[in-house]
Design an enzyme around this catalytic site. Structure first.
Site, mmCIF file in Angstrom:
data_model
loop_
_atom_site.group_PDB
_atom_site.id
_atom_site.type_symbol
_atom_site.label_atom_id
_atom_site.label_comp_id
_atom_site.label_asym_id
_atom_site.label_seq_id
_atom_site.Cartn_x
_atom_site.Cartn_y
_atom_site.Cartn_z
ATOM 1 N N GLN B 93 -16.993 46.720 8.389
ATOM 2 C CA GLN B 93 -17.174 47.268 8.672
ATOM 3 C C GLN B 93 -16.188 48.090 8.725
ATOM 4 O OE1 GLN B 93 -19.846 49.458 11.012
ATOM 5 N NE2 GLN B 93 -19.402 51.823 10.995
ATOM 6 N N HIS B 99 -21.778 54.143 6.309
ATOM 7 C CA HIS B 99 -22.343 54.803 4.870
ATOM 8 C C HIS B 99 -22.339 52.810 4.418
ATOM 9 C CE1 HIS B 99 -18.561 52.415 6.389
ATOM 10 N NE2 HIS B 99 -18.317 52.001 4.966
ATOM 11 N N HIS B 101 -22.514 51.919 0.629
ATOM 12 C CA HIS B 101 -21.560 51.260 -0.671
ATOM 13 C C HIS B 101 -22.752 50.453 -1.895
ATOM 14 C CE1 HIS B 101 -18.061 50.102 0.963
ATOM 15 N NE2 HIS B 101 -18.501 50.049 2.502
#
Lengths: 113, 113
Positions: B93, B99, B101
Site C-alpha cells: 500500500q 482503494h 485496483h
C-alpha cells in the site's frame, strides 16, 4: 451447492482442507499451492460462481473482507497483506466458486501478476 | 478529508485525474502508473486510510466491488479481470486512502506480486 464444485466439497468436508476459520456463512482454509508464506482462501458457503453473480444488495464481498481482516490478525500479519479476487480467464480464476485470496508474510511485489 | 491525502485532492479536483466513474460515494480514475492495459483505481469519497479502518457494519468494500463490476462492463473487460486491495507495507500500500485496483486487458499471472 455446485455438485462438481471442489470448494463446495471442502465446505461439506467431503474433501479435507487445513481450516483457518469457519462460521455460518464463511469458510477459510490454506491454499494448497501457496503463493506467499501465508495464503488463505476465504469463501462464502453459498455457491456463487463469480463476483458478477452476486445478487444485487448482497454484501458478501464485505463479509469476506471482514473475515480476512480477522484472520490476518489471528495469523499476526501485522506488516500488511494483499487481498485478491480473480474474475474470469484473464483474471486467473481457476475455481468457479467465489473466493478472496489473503496473502502475506512477505512483501507483495508490483505488478500484482 | 485528509489534508495531505493525494486521493482526497483528486476527489476535490485539486489534482487532475483521468476519471472513469463518479457518483455520490465513489470515484474511479485511471492509475497513472498502469500495471495492465486497463488499470483503474476505485476509491470511497470518504477518507478511510486502510481496510482495517472501515467502521463495523460499513459495506464500503462491497460498494467498491459493485462499482468495479460496472466499470469492467463499461470498459468491455469481457475476458476477466483482477481486483486487488493492498494493506500496509507488506501489501504494497503506497497511498493511505482505501482503494480497490481493477486490472484487466491482459492475462493476470500468478503469483499476484
Amino acid at each position: 451447492m455446485g455438485n462438481h464444485c471442489v470448494f463446495c466439497k471442502i465446505i461439506q468436508k467431503e474433501i479435507p482442507s487445513h481450516l483457518v476459520f469457519e462460521d455460518e456463512k464463511v469458510l477459510a482454509f490454506y491454499d494448497i499451492h501457496p503463493a506467499a508464506p501465508t495464503h488463505v482462501l476465504i469463501i462464502p458457503k453459498e455457491h456463487i460462481e463469480t463476483i458478477e453473480d452476486i445478487p444485487a444488495g448482497d454484501h458478501v464481498i464485505s463479509l469476506l473482507a471482514e473475515r480476512a481482516i480477522l484472520i490476518a490478525r489471528q495469523l499476526k500479519l501485522r506488516e500488511g497483506y494483499r487481498l485478491v479476487i480473480n474474475n474470469g480467464d484473464n483474471g486467473g480464476q481457476t475455481v468457479y466458486h467465489l473466493h478472496l485470496h489473503l496473502l502475506g508474510g512477505r512483501f507483495m511485489a508490483w505488478p500484482p501478476g
